[in-house]
Scaffold this motif. Structure first.
Motif, short mmCIF file in Angstrom:
data_model
loop_
_atom_site.label_atom_id
_atom_site.label_comp_id
_atom_site.label_asym_id
_atom_site.label_seq_id
_atom_site.Cartn_x
_atom_site.Cartn_y
_atom_site.Cartn_z
N VAL A 1 0.86 -1.19 0.00
CA VAL A 1 0.00 0.00 0.00
C VAL A 1 0.90 1.24 0.00
CG1 VAL A 1 -1.85 1.22 1.20
CG2 VAL A 1 -1.71 -1.28 1.32
N LEU A 2 0.64 2.16 -0.91
CA LEU A 2 1.50 3.34 -1.03
C LEU A 2 1.56 4.12 0.27
CD1 LEU A 2 3.23 5.26 -2.66
CD2 LEU A 2 1.14 6.36 -3.50
N ALA A 3 0.42 4.36 0.91
CA ALA A 3 0.42 5.11 2.17
C ALA A 3 1.21 4.38 3.24
CB ALA A 3 -1.02 5.34 2.64
N LEU B 1 -15.69 9.29 5.67
CA LEU B 1 -16.93 9.01 6.40
C LEU B 1 -16.72 8.16 7.64
CD1 LEU B 1 -19.21 8.23 3.30
CD2 LEU B 1 -19.04 10.38 4.57
N VAL B 2 -15.51 7.62 7.84
CA VAL B 2 -15.24 6.74 8.98
C VAL B 2 -14.69 7.59 10.12
CG1 VAL B 2 -14.08 4.65 9.78
CG2 VAL B 2 -14.75 4.87 7.38
N GLU B 3 -15.50 7.78 11.17
CA GLU B 3 -15.17 8.76 12.20
C GLU B 3 -13.83 8.48 12.88
OE1 GLU B 3 -16.51 11.54 12.99
OE2 GLU B 3 -18.17 11.40 11.60
N ARG B 4 -13.60 7.24 13.32
CA ARG B 4 -12.37 6.95 14.05
C ARG B 4 -11.15 7.15 13.16
NH1 ARG B 4 -11.77 1.54 17.60
NH2 ARG B 4 -13.26 2.73 18.84
N GLY C 1 -6.06 -1.10 10.82
CA GLY C 1 -5.05 -0.74 9.84
C GLY C 1 -5.57 -0.74 8.42
N ALA C 2 -6.49 -1.65 8.12
CA ALA C 2 -7.06 -1.72 6.77
C ALA C 2 -7.89 -0.48 6.46
CB ALA C 2 -7.92 -2.97 6.62
N ALA D 1 -6.18 -0.83 1.01
CA ALA D 1 -5.31 -1.50 0.05
C ALA D 1 -5.50 -1.01 -1.36
CB ALA D 1 -5.56 -3.01 0.10
N ALA D 2 -6.65 -0.43 -1.66
CA ALA D 2 -6.92 0.05 -3.01
C ALA D 2 -8.00 1.10 -2.94
CB ALA D 2 -7.37 -1.11 -3.91
#
Length: 352
Positions: free
Chosen positions: A32-34, A150-153, A211-212, A217-218
Protein backbone atom coordinates in the motif's frame (compact mmCIF):
# COMPACT_ATOMS: atom_id res chain seq x y z
CA UNK A 1 25.00 15.16 33.21
CA UNK A 2 21.45 14.36 34.24
CA UNK A 3 20.00 16.43 31.38
CA UNK A 4 22.34 14.76 28.90
CA UNK A 5 21.32 11.29 30.02
CA UNK A 6 17.64 12.24 29.97
CA UNK A 7 17.96 13.64 26.47
CA UNK A 8 19.69 10.47 25.27
CA UNK A 9 16.94 8.36 26.85
CA UNK A 10 14.24 10.37 25.06
CA UNK A 11 16.09 10.13 21.77
CA UNK A 12 16.60 6.39 22.14
CA UNK A 13 12.93 5.85 23.00
CA UNK A 14 11.81 7.84 19.95
CA UNK A 15 14.18 6.02 17.62
CA UNK A 16 13.13 2.60 18.98
CA UNK A 17 9.41 3.37 18.63
CA UNK A 18 9.85 4.76 15.13
CA UNK A 19 11.87 1.76 13.97
CA UNK A 20 9.23 -0.61 15.35
CA UNK A 21 6.51 1.43 13.64
CA UNK A 22 8.40 1.39 10.33
CA UNK A 23 8.93 -2.37 10.56
CA UNK A 24 5.26 -2.92 11.34
CA UNK A 25 4.12 -0.83 8.36
CA UNK A 26 6.51 -2.61 6.01
CA UNK A 27 5.37 -5.99 7.29
CA UNK A 28 1.63 -5.32 7.07
CA UNK A 29 1.22 -2.65 4.40
CA UNK A 30 4.22 -2.86 2.07
CA UNK A 31 1.85 -3.20 -0.91
CA UNK A 32 0.00 0.00 0.00
CA UNK A 33 1.50 3.34 -1.03
CA UNK A 34 0.42 5.11 2.17
CA UNK A 35 1.92 2.27 4.20
CA UNK A 36 5.26 2.45 2.39
CA UNK A 37 5.40 6.23 2.70
CA UNK A 38 4.44 5.94 6.37
CA UNK A 39 7.37 3.57 6.92
CA UNK A 40 9.70 5.95 5.06
CA UNK A 41 8.42 8.85 7.16
CA UNK A 42 9.02 6.86 10.35
CA UNK A 43 12.60 6.08 9.28
CA UNK A 44 13.25 9.72 8.41
CA UNK A 45 11.79 10.74 11.77
CA UNK A 46 14.17 8.31 13.45
CA UNK A 47 17.06 10.10 11.71
CA UNK A 48 15.60 13.38 12.99
CA UNK A 49 15.34 12.06 16.56
CA UNK A 50 18.95 10.92 16.45
CA UNK A 51 20.41 14.09 14.93
CA UNK A 52 18.28 17.16 15.69
CA UNK A 53 19.37 19.92 18.05
CA UNK A 54 17.72 23.27 18.72
CA UNK A 55 19.95 26.15 17.71
CA UNK A 56 22.45 26.79 14.93
CA UNK A 57 26.04 25.65 14.76
CA UNK A 58 28.63 26.08 12.01
CA UNK A 59 30.46 22.84 12.83
CA UNK A 60 28.81 19.57 11.79
CA UNK A 61 30.65 16.27 11.98
CA UNK A 62 30.91 14.37 8.70
CA UNK A 63 28.97 11.40 10.12
CA UNK A 64 26.26 13.74 11.38
CA UNK A 65 25.60 15.48 8.05
CA UNK A 66 23.83 12.55 6.31
CA UNK A 67 21.44 12.17 9.26
CA UNK A 68 20.63 15.88 9.19
CA UNK A 69 20.10 15.73 5.42
CA UNK A 70 17.76 12.73 5.72
CA UNK A 71 15.92 14.47 8.53
CA UNK A 72 15.42 17.54 6.32
CA UNK A 73 14.34 15.49 3.28
CA UNK A 74 11.82 13.77 5.50
CA UNK A 75 9.57 16.82 5.28
CA UNK A 76 9.01 15.96 1.61
CA UNK A 77 8.17 12.38 2.64
CA UNK A 78 5.74 13.80 5.22
CA UNK A 79 3.97 15.79 2.49
CA UNK A 80 3.78 12.75 0.22
CA UNK A 81 2.57 10.59 3.12
CA UNK A 82 -0.20 13.09 3.82
CA UNK A 83 -1.18 13.07 0.15
CA UNK A 84 -1.42 9.27 0.12
CA UNK A 85 -3.16 9.14 3.50
CA UNK A 86 -6.00 11.47 2.49
CA UNK A 87 -6.20 10.80 -1.25
CA UNK A 88 -6.67 7.15 -2.24
CA UNK A 89 -6.03 8.05 -5.88
CA UNK A 90 -2.62 9.63 -5.23
CA UNK A 91 0.31 8.07 -7.09
CA UNK A 92 4.03 8.76 -6.85
CA UNK A 93 5.68 10.43 -9.82
CA UNK A 94 9.33 10.75 -10.77
CA UNK A 95 9.41 14.45 -9.92
CA UNK A 96 8.42 13.65 -6.33
CA UNK A 97 11.69 11.77 -5.90
CA UNK A 98 13.57 14.62 -7.55
CA UNK A 99 12.12 17.13 -5.08
CA UNK A 100 13.14 14.89 -2.16
CA UNK A 101 16.66 14.53 -3.58
CA UNK A 102 17.06 18.29 -4.08
CA UNK A 103 15.92 19.15 -0.55
CA UNK A 104 18.12 16.43 0.97
CA UNK A 105 21.13 17.46 -1.13
CA UNK A 106 20.68 21.13 -0.22
CA UNK A 107 20.68 20.26 3.46
CA UNK A 108 23.75 18.05 3.06
CA UNK A 109 25.67 20.74 1.19
CA UNK A 110 24.62 23.28 3.81
CA UNK A 111 26.02 21.12 6.60
CA UNK A 112 29.41 20.46 4.99
CA UNK A 113 30.04 23.63 2.94
CA UNK A 114 27.69 26.54 3.68
CA UNK A 115 27.83 26.37 7.48
CA UNK A 116 31.62 25.99 7.81
CA UNK A 117 32.02 28.86 5.33
CA UNK A 118 30.26 31.26 7.66
CA UNK A 119 26.80 31.00 6.13
CA UNK A 120 25.19 28.82 8.79
CA UNK A 121 22.31 31.19 9.45
CA UNK A 122 21.47 31.50 5.76
CA UNK A 123 21.53 27.73 5.33
CA UNK A 124 19.37 27.06 8.39
CA UNK A 125 16.81 29.74 7.53
CA UNK A 126 16.54 28.50 3.93
CA UNK A 127 16.04 24.90 5.06
CA UNK A 128 13.46 25.84 7.67
CA UNK A 129 11.49 27.96 5.21
CA UNK A 130 11.39 24.90 2.93
CA UNK A 131 10.17 22.83 5.88
CA UNK A 132 7.42 25.33 6.68
CA UNK A 133 6.37 25.36 3.02
CA UNK A 134 5.92 21.58 2.86
CA UNK A 135 4.12 21.58 6.21
CA UNK A 136 1.68 24.13 4.78
CA UNK A 137 1.13 21.90 1.72
CA UNK A 138 0.48 18.87 3.95
CA UNK A 139 -1.99 20.73 6.15
CA UNK A 140 -3.76 22.13 3.07
CA UNK A 141 -4.13 18.58 1.71
CA UNK A 142 -5.60 17.43 5.03
CA UNK A 143 -8.09 20.32 5.14
CA UNK A 144 -9.12 19.70 1.53
CA UNK A 145 -9.59 15.92 1.80
CA UNK A 146 -10.67 15.34 5.40
CA UNK A 147 -14.41 16.18 5.00
CA UNK A 148 -14.88 13.38 2.44
CA UNK A 149 -13.83 10.67 4.92
CA UNK A 150 -16.93 9.01 6.40
CA UNK A 151 -15.24 6.74 8.98
CA UNK A 152 -15.17 8.76 12.20
CA UNK A 153 -12.37 6.95 14.05
CA UNK A 154 -10.15 6.91 10.96
CA UNK A 155 -10.82 10.60 10.33
CA UNK A 156 -9.73 11.50 13.85
CA UNK A 157 -6.55 9.39 13.76
CA UNK A 158 -5.48 10.74 10.39
CA UNK A 159 -5.95 14.32 11.53
CA UNK A 160 -4.09 13.65 14.78
CA UNK A 161 -1.10 12.16 12.95
CA UNK A 162 -0.82 15.06 10.51
CA UNK A 163 -1.51 17.82 13.04
CA UNK A 164 0.90 16.43 15.64
CA UNK A 165 3.71 16.02 13.12
CA UNK A 166 3.00 19.40 11.49
CA UNK A 167 2.84 21.24 14.81
CA UNK A 168 6.08 19.73 16.05
CA UNK A 169 7.89 20.35 12.75
CA UNK A 170 6.51 23.87 12.42
CA UNK A 171 7.46 24.92 15.94
CA UNK A 172 10.97 23.54 15.51
CA UNK A 173 11.41 25.30 12.18
CA UNK A 174 10.34 28.62 13.71
CA UNK A 175 12.66 28.07 16.69
CA UNK A 176 15.59 27.37 14.40
CA UNK A 177 14.92 30.61 12.54
CA UNK A 178 14.61 32.66 15.74
CA UNK A 179 17.29 31.07 17.94
CA UNK A 180 20.86 32.11 17.26
CA UNK A 181 23.65 29.85 18.48
CA UNK A 182 23.26 26.85 20.71
CA UNK A 183 20.04 26.68 22.70
CA UNK A 184 21.59 24.61 25.48
CA UNK A 185 20.90 21.27 27.13
CA UNK A 186 17.56 22.29 28.65
CA UNK A 187 16.00 23.19 25.30
CA UNK A 188 17.31 20.04 23.62
CA UNK A 189 16.08 17.84 26.47
CA UNK A 190 12.62 19.40 26.32
CA UNK A 191 12.56 19.02 22.54
CA UNK A 192 13.56 15.34 22.77
CA UNK A 193 10.93 14.72 25.43
CA UNK A 194 8.19 16.36 23.37
CA UNK A 195 9.19 14.31 20.31
CA UNK A 196 9.10 11.09 22.35
CA UNK A 197 5.60 11.93 23.61
CA UNK A 198 4.35 12.73 20.09
CA UNK A 199 5.78 9.51 18.68
CA UNK A 200 4.22 7.52 21.52
CA UNK A 201 0.89 9.28 20.98
CA UNK A 202 0.89 8.52 17.24
CA UNK A 203 1.79 4.87 17.87
CA UNK A 204 -0.98 4.60 20.48
CA UNK A 205 -3.55 6.22 18.16
CA UNK A 206 -2.64 3.90 15.30
CA UNK A 207 -3.12 0.87 17.54
CA UNK A 208 -6.75 1.89 18.15
CA UNK A 209 -7.91 1.95 14.53
CA UNK A 210 -8.17 -0.84 12.00
CA UNK A 211 -5.05 -0.74 9.84
CA UNK A 212 -7.06 -1.72 6.77
CA UNK A 213 -9.14 1.44 7.29
CA UNK A 214 -6.15 3.70 7.92
CA UNK A 215 -4.23 2.29 4.95
CA UNK A 216 -6.84 0.98 2.47
CA UNK A 217 -5.31 -1.50 0.05
CA UNK A 218 -6.92 0.05 -3.01
CA UNK A 219 -9.37 2.67 -4.15
CA UNK A 220 -12.56 1.77 -2.38
CA UNK A 221 -14.85 -0.34 -4.49
CA UNK A 222 -18.22 1.31 -4.79
CA UNK A 223 -21.02 -0.75 -3.25
CA UNK A 224 -24.31 -1.11 -5.02
CA UNK A 225 -26.54 1.92 -4.71
CA UNK A 226 -29.76 -0.06 -4.76
CA UNK A 227 -31.45 0.61 -1.46
CA UNK A 228 -33.07 -2.24 0.42
CA UNK A 229 -35.69 -1.08 2.95
CA UNK A 230 -35.36 -4.40 4.79
CA UNK A 231 -31.73 -3.56 5.55
CA UNK A 232 -32.73 -0.49 7.51
CA UNK A 233 -34.58 -1.06 10.76
CA UNK A 234 -34.95 2.50 11.87
CA UNK A 235 -37.93 4.19 10.18
CA UNK A 236 -36.43 7.67 10.37
CA UNK A 237 -33.20 6.51 8.77
CA UNK A 238 -35.16 4.74 6.08
CA UNK A 239 -37.03 7.92 5.16
CA UNK A 240 -33.80 9.91 5.09
CA UNK A 241 -32.07 7.41 2.83
CA UNK A 242 -35.06 7.34 0.50
CA UNK A 243 -34.95 11.14 0.36
CA UNK A 244 -31.22 11.00 -0.33
CA UNK A 245 -31.71 8.53 -3.16
CA UNK A 246 -34.40 10.76 -4.67
CA UNK A 247 -31.92 13.64 -4.70
CA UNK A 248 -29.44 11.39 -6.47
CA UNK A 249 -31.84 9.78 -8.97
CA UNK A 250 -34.32 12.57 -9.69
CA UNK A 251 -32.41 15.79 -9.20
CA UNK A 252 -28.99 14.29 -9.97
CA UNK A 253 -27.48 16.51 -7.32
CA UNK A 254 -24.14 14.77 -7.80
CA UNK A 255 -23.77 16.79 -11.00
CA UNK A 256 -23.40 20.03 -9.04
CA UNK A 257 -19.91 21.46 -9.03
CA UNK A 258 -18.06 21.08 -5.71
CA UNK A 259 -21.04 19.51 -3.94
CA UNK A 260 -20.15 18.87 -0.29
CA UNK A 261 -21.58 16.60 2.36
CA UNK A 262 -22.52 19.73 4.29
CA UNK A 263 -24.55 21.09 1.38
CA UNK A 264 -26.23 17.72 0.91
CA UNK A 265 -27.08 17.56 4.61
CA UNK A 266 -28.57 21.05 4.29
CA UNK A 267 -30.85 19.87 1.49
CA UNK A 268 -32.04 17.01 3.70
CA UNK A 269 -32.31 19.33 6.73
CA UNK A 270 -30.22 17.08 8.98
CA UNK A 271 -26.86 17.56 10.75
CA UNK A 272 -23.80 16.70 8.72
CA UNK A 273 -22.63 14.06 11.18
CA UNK A 274 -25.92 12.18 10.79
CA UNK A 275 -25.70 12.11 7.00
CA UNK A 276 -22.07 11.01 7.26
CA UNK A 277 -23.12 8.14 9.52
CA UNK A 278 -26.01 7.14 7.24
CA UNK A 279 -23.86 6.95 4.12
CA UNK A 280 -21.17 5.04 5.95
CA UNK A 281 -23.17 2.64 8.11
CA UNK A 282 -26.33 2.19 6.04
CA UNK A 283 -25.02 2.37 2.49
CA UNK A 284 -21.54 0.98 3.10
CA UNK A 285 -19.38 3.82 1.81
CA UNK A 286 -16.20 4.99 3.54
CA UNK A 287 -15.62 8.06 1.39
CA UNK A 288 -18.11 10.71 0.29
CA UNK A 289 -16.40 11.26 -3.05
CA UNK A 290 -16.72 7.55 -3.85
CA UNK A 291 -20.43 7.79 -3.04
CA UNK A 292 -20.84 10.68 -5.49
CA UNK A 293 -18.60 9.13 -8.13
CA UNK A 294 -20.58 5.89 -8.07
CA UNK A 295 -23.68 7.78 -9.18
CA UNK A 296 -21.71 9.77 -11.74
CA UNK A 297 -20.19 6.61 -13.18
CA UNK A 298 -23.57 4.90 -13.42
CA UNK A 299 -24.81 7.83 -15.50
CA UNK A 300 -21.65 7.77 -17.63
CA UNK A 301 -21.97 4.00 -18.19
CA UNK A 302 -25.51 4.47 -19.49
CA UNK A 303 -24.37 7.25 -21.84
CA UNK A 304 -21.39 5.27 -23.13
CA UNK A 305 -23.60 2.26 -23.84
CA UNK A 306 -26.21 4.37 -25.66
CA UNK A 307 -25.85 4.05 -29.47
CA UNK A 308 -27.47 7.47 -29.87
CA UNK A 309 -24.50 9.01 -28.01
CA UNK A 310 -21.79 7.08 -29.85
CA UNK A 311 -20.29 10.28 -31.27
CA UNK A 312 -20.39 12.25 -28.01
CA UNK A 313 -16.82 12.76 -26.71
CA UNK A 314 -15.93 10.93 -23.52
CA UNK A 315 -14.94 14.19 -21.81
CA UNK A 316 -18.40 15.63 -22.51
CA UNK A 317 -20.05 12.60 -20.92
CA UNK A 318 -17.71 12.87 -17.94
CA UNK A 319 -18.39 16.54 -17.33
CA UNK A 320 -22.14 16.14 -17.84
CA UNK A 321 -22.07 13.50 -15.09
CA UNK A 322 -20.34 15.86 -12.68
CA UNK A 323 -16.59 15.22 -13.11
CA UNK A 324 -14.43 18.32 -13.44
CA UNK A 325 -11.75 16.81 -15.69
CA UNK A 326 -10.97 13.69 -17.71
CA UNK A 327 -8.15 12.29 -15.57
CA UNK A 328 -10.13 11.72 -12.35
CA UNK A 329 -13.04 10.37 -14.40
CA UNK A 330 -10.84 7.80 -16.16
CA UNK A 331 -9.29 6.64 -12.87
CA UNK A 332 -12.61 6.39 -11.04
CA UNK A 333 -14.31 4.67 -13.98
CA UNK A 334 -11.58 2.05 -14.30
CA UNK A 335 -11.56 1.45 -10.54
CA UNK A 336 -15.27 0.54 -10.72
CA UNK A 337 -15.51 -1.25 -14.07
CA UNK A 338 -11.98 -2.55 -14.62
CA UNK A 339 -11.76 -0.89 -18.06
CA UNK A 340 -11.36 2.64 -19.39
CA UNK A 341 -14.42 4.56 -20.61
CA UNK A 342 -13.30 4.14 -24.23
CA UNK A 343 -12.87 0.39 -23.79
CA UNK A 344 -16.25 0.18 -22.08
CA UNK A 345 -17.94 1.96 -24.98
CA UNK A 346 -16.23 -0.33 -27.52
CA UNK A 347 -17.27 -3.45 -25.60
CA UNK A 348 -20.88 -2.29 -25.49
CA UNK A 349 -20.90 -1.46 -29.21
CA UNK A 350 -19.45 -4.88 -30.09
CA UNK A 351 -21.98 -6.62 -27.86
CA UNK A 352 -24.94 -4.82 -29.45
Amino acid sequence: MLLTNLELAFRAASVALLLVLAASLVSDFRNVLAGRLGAAFALGSAAHAASYSVGVTSLVAAWHAPLIALSTGNIVVFWLFTRALFDDEFRLRGWHGLVWALVTAFSFVGCLWFAPGGNARFSIIAVDLIVLGFIALAVAQMIKSWPADLVERRRNVRVFIVCAAALYGGVNAVLQILVAGSAGDVANTINSGVLACIVAGIAYAMMHVDGADLFPAAVEAAPAVVFSPQATDDAADQKLIEALMRLMADERIYRQENITIGALAGRLKIPEYRLRRLINQRLGYRNFNVFLNNHRIEEAKAALADPAQAEVPVITIAMDAGFQSLGPFNRAFKAVTGVTPTEYRRLKVNAA
